[in-house]
Design a protein around this motif. Sequence first.
Motif, PDB file in Angstrom:
ATOM      1  N   PRO A  14      -1.129  -4.517  -0.454  1.00 59.63           N
ATOM      2  CA  PRO A  14      -0.143  -4.616  -1.432  1.00 59.63           C
ATOM      3  C   PRO A  14       0.709  -3.244  -1.634  1.00 59.63           C
ATOM      4  O   PRO A  14       0.199  -2.418  -1.321  1.00 59.63           O
ATOM      5  CB  PRO A  14      -0.534  -5.079  -2.730  1.00 59.63           C
ATOM      6  CG  PRO A  14      -2.139  -5.451  -2.358  1.00 59.63           C
ATOM      7  CD  PRO A  14      -2.394  -4.889  -0.978  1.00 59.63           C
ATOM      8  N   GLY A  15       1.887  -3.406  -1.905  1.00 59.58           N
ATOM      9  CA  GLY A  15       3.140  -2.368  -2.163  1.00 59.58           C
ATOM     10  C   GLY A  15       2.461  -1.258  -2.743  1.00 59.58           C
ATOM     11  O   GLY A  15       2.772  -0.095  -2.509  1.00 59.58           O
ATOM     12  N   ARG A  16       2.035  -1.497  -4.242  1.00 62.68           N
ATOM     13  CA  ARG A  16       1.395  -0.453  -5.047  1.00 62.68           C
ATOM     14  C   ARG A  16       0.468   0.417  -4.209  1.00 62.68           C
ATOM     15  O   ARG A  16       0.541   1.625  -4.454  1.00 62.68           O
ATOM     16  CB  ARG A  16       0.952  -1.074  -6.234  1.00 62.68           C
ATOM     17  CG  ARG A  16       0.627  -0.142  -7.238  1.00 62.68           C
ATOM     18  CD  ARG A  16       0.188  -0.648  -8.658  1.00 62.68           C
ATOM     19  NE  ARG A  16      -1.118  -1.472  -8.325  1.00 62.68           N
ATOM     20  CZ  ARG A  16      -2.293  -0.471  -8.541  1.00 62.68           C
ATOM     21  NH1 ARG A  16      -2.249   0.666  -8.623  1.00 62.68           N
ATOM     22  NH2 ARG A  16      -3.594  -1.357  -8.312  1.00 62.68           N
ATOM     23  N   LEU A  17      -0.439  -0.203  -3.482  1.00 65.22           N
ATOM     24  CA  LEU A  17      -1.584   0.400  -2.953  1.00 65.22           C
ATOM     25  C   LEU A  17      -1.113   1.124  -1.826  1.00 65.22           C
ATOM     26  O   LEU A  17      -1.568   2.273  -1.134  1.00 65.22           O
ATOM     27  CB  LEU A  17      -2.732  -0.538  -2.428  1.00 65.22           C
ATOM     28  CG  LEU A  17      -3.556  -1.014  -3.589  1.00 65.22           C
ATOM     29  CD1 LEU A  17      -4.583  -2.019  -3.065  1.00 65.22           C
ATOM     30  CD2 LEU A  17      -4.230   0.075  -4.151  1.00 65.22           C
ATOM     31  N   ARG A  18       0.091   0.557  -1.055  1.00 64.46           N
ATOM     32  CA  ARG A  18       0.727   1.277   0.249  1.00 64.46           C
ATOM     33  C   ARG A  18       1.436   2.583  -0.256  1.00 64.46           C
ATOM     34  O   ARG A  18       1.179   3.413   0.368  1.00 64.46           O
ATOM     35  CB  ARG A  18       1.636   0.272   0.813  1.00 64.46           C
ATOM     36  CG  ARG A  18       2.054   0.589   2.146  1.00 64.46           C
ATOM     37  CD  ARG A  18       3.106  -0.377   2.909  1.00 64.46           C
ATOM     38  NE  ARG A  18       2.811  -1.640   2.684  1.00 64.46           N
ATOM     39  CZ  ARG A  18       3.453  -2.599   2.214  1.00 64.46           C
ATOM     40  NH1 ARG A  18       4.617  -2.375   2.374  1.00 64.46           N
ATOM     41  NH2 ARG A  18       3.013  -3.772   2.305  1.00 64.46           N
ATOM     42  N   ARG A  19       2.067   2.764  -1.366  1.00 61.72           N
ATOM     43  CA  ARG A  19       2.660   3.559  -1.959  1.00 61.72           C
ATOM     44  C   ARG A  19       1.524   4.733  -2.262  1.00 61.72           C
ATOM     45  O   ARG A  19       1.498   5.995  -1.848  1.00 61.72           O
ATOM     46  CB  ARG A  19       3.441   3.524  -3.169  1.00 61.72           C
ATOM     47  CG  ARG A  19       4.757   2.505  -2.710  1.00 61.72           C
ATOM     48  CD  ARG A  19       5.798   2.522  -3.912  1.00 61.72           C
ATOM     49  NE  ARG A  19       5.106   1.962  -4.847  1.00 61.72           N
ATOM     50  CZ  ARG A  19       5.183   0.407  -5.180  1.00 61.72           C
ATOM     51  NH1 ARG A  19       5.853  -0.231  -3.954  1.00 61.72           N
ATOM     52  NH2 ARG A  19       4.671  -0.139  -6.113  1.00 61.72           N
ATOM     53  N   MET A  20       0.328   4.290  -2.882  1.00 61.98           N
ATOM     54  CA  MET A  20      -0.661   5.058  -3.248  1.00 61.98           C
ATOM     55  C   MET A  20      -1.326   5.700  -1.989  1.00 61.98           C
ATOM     56  O   MET A  20      -1.603   6.959  -1.693  1.00 61.98           O
ATOM     57  CB  MET A  20      -1.608   4.428  -3.939  1.00 61.98           C
ATOM     58  CG  MET A  20      -2.849   5.245  -4.788  1.00 61.98           C
ATOM     59  SD  MET A  20      -4.061   4.446  -5.575  1.00 61.98           S
ATOM     60  CE  MET A  20      -3.201   3.768  -6.934  1.00 61.98           C
ATOM     61  N   ALA A  21      -1.577   4.890  -0.963  1.00 67.87           N
ATOM     62  CA  ALA A  21      -1.961   5.373   0.355  1.00 67.87           C
ATOM     63  C   ALA A  21      -1.265   6.437   1.198  1.00 67.87           C
ATOM     64  O   ALA A  21      -1.491   7.396   1.696  1.00 67.87           O
ATOM     65  CB  ALA A  21      -2.119   4.314   1.371  1.00 67.87           C
ATOM     66  N   LEU A  22       0.304   6.223   1.081  1.00 68.15           N
ATOM     67  CA  LEU A  22       1.143   7.176   1.534  1.00 68.15           C
ATOM     68  C   LEU A  22       1.199   8.521   0.841  1.00 68.15           C
ATOM     69  O   LEU A  22       1.192   9.680   1.465  1.00 68.15           O
ATOM     70  CB  LEU A  22       2.635   6.648   1.338  1.00 68.15           C
ATOM     71  CG  LEU A  22       3.211   5.528   2.413  1.00 68.15           C
ATOM     72  CD1 LEU A  22       4.355   5.033   2.382  1.00 68.15           C
ATOM     73  CD2 LEU A  22       2.952   6.104   3.890  1.00 68.15           C
ATOM     74  N   GLU A  23       0.915   8.503  -0.664  1.00 70.53           N
ATOM     75  CA  GLU A  23       0.685   9.584  -1.361  1.00 70.53           C
ATOM     76  C   GLU A  23      -0.567  10.428  -1.042  1.00 70.53           C
ATOM     77  O   GLU A  23      -0.667  11.677  -1.138  1.00 70.53           O
ATOM     78  CB  GLU A  23       0.923   9.355  -2.641  1.00 70.53           C
ATOM     79  CG  GLU A  23       0.307  10.429  -3.938  1.00 70.53           C
ATOM     80  CD  GLU A  23       0.266  10.190  -5.318  1.00 70.53           C
ATOM     81  OE1 GLU A  23      -0.125  10.944  -6.139  1.00 70.53           O
ATOM     82  OE2 GLU A  23       0.381   8.928  -5.666  1.00 70.53           O
ATOM     83  N   ALA A  24      -1.553   9.492  -0.721  1.00 69.17           N
ATOM     84  CA  ALA A  24      -2.938  10.080  -0.407  1.00 69.17           C
ATOM     85  C   ALA A  24      -2.573  10.894   0.810  1.00 69.17           C
ATOM     86  O   ALA A  24      -3.237  11.933   1.035  1.00 69.17           O
ATOM     87  CB  ALA A  24      -4.073   8.994  -0.286  1.00 69.17           C
ATOM     88  N   GLY A  25      -2.017  10.223   1.990  1.00 68.34           N
ATOM     89  CA  GLY A  25      -1.811  10.878   3.227  1.00 68.34           C
ATOM     90  C   GLY A  25      -0.864  12.143   2.995  1.00 68.34           C
ATOM     91  O   GLY A  25      -1.481  13.205   3.501  1.00 68.34           O
ATOM     92  N   TRP A  26       0.003  12.178   1.957  1.00 66.66           N
ATOM     93  CA  TRP A  26       0.483  13.597   1.800  1.00 66.66           C
ATOM     94  C   TRP A  26      -0.071  14.539   1.270  1.00 66.66           C
ATOM     95  O   TRP A  26      -0.210  15.555   1.786  1.00 66.66           O
ATOM     96  CB  TRP A  26       1.995  13.188   0.939  1.00 66.66           C
ATOM     97  CG  TRP A  26       2.574  14.460   0.531  1.00 66.66           C
ATOM     98  CD1 TRP A  26       2.562  14.814  -0.845  1.00 66.66           C
ATOM     99  CD2 TRP A  26       3.319  15.479   1.179  1.00 66.66           C
ATOM    100  NE1 TRP A  26       3.254  16.119  -0.850  1.00 66.66           N
ATOM    101  CE2 TRP A  26       3.763  16.422   0.321  1.00 66.66           C
ATOM    102  CE3 TRP A  26       3.692  15.531   2.406  1.00 66.66           C
ATOM    103  CZ2 TRP A  26       4.522  17.556   0.674  1.00 66.66           C
ATOM    104  CZ3 TRP A  26       4.084  16.476   2.786  1.00 66.66           C
ATOM    105  CH2 TRP A  26       4.447  17.572   2.096  1.00 66.66           C
TER     106      TRP A  26
END
Length: 151
Positions: A14-26
């Motif tokens: 889901p989009g919210r988790l995808r954004r959180m995953a991108l933040e985690a990667g950063w």
Amino acid sequence: MARRPKLTSFFRIPGRLRRMALEAGWELFRARLLTMRPAAVYTKQLGEAADEHMPLPVPPEDEIAAAQIGAVVARAAAWMPFRALCLQQAIATRRMLTKRNLPATVFLGLARDPSERATADERAHAWVQTGRLVVNGDRDLDRFAVVGTFA
């Protein structure tokens, strides 16, 4: 070497988790750069040194939110082009929790029984707790004696 997940699976979340995953990667990338510097520099990202080795008490809803962040950081670590160590994951998790005003305690531990054949991963470990719940780094914690706590 561990097998990396396929990119197509990233787009299924889901989009919210995808954004959180991108933040985690950063945050993992930032933590990687930080841990290339002296410990005096990166330990500032762990929080204030605490005398007691007890986690801060928190409400259950904060533990649930923190557990989700810890899980996302652990999953994002598998995607990184470098091996994201437990310390880097602890820094990333701590930063993401702090952004959301969720309390966290970072623990640093050394193996109680270090053997000569043990790798660095087996001699030291970092993990993050919110309340009594380990949200990142839950791996054979009874093998480690706490040597540092940051809250």
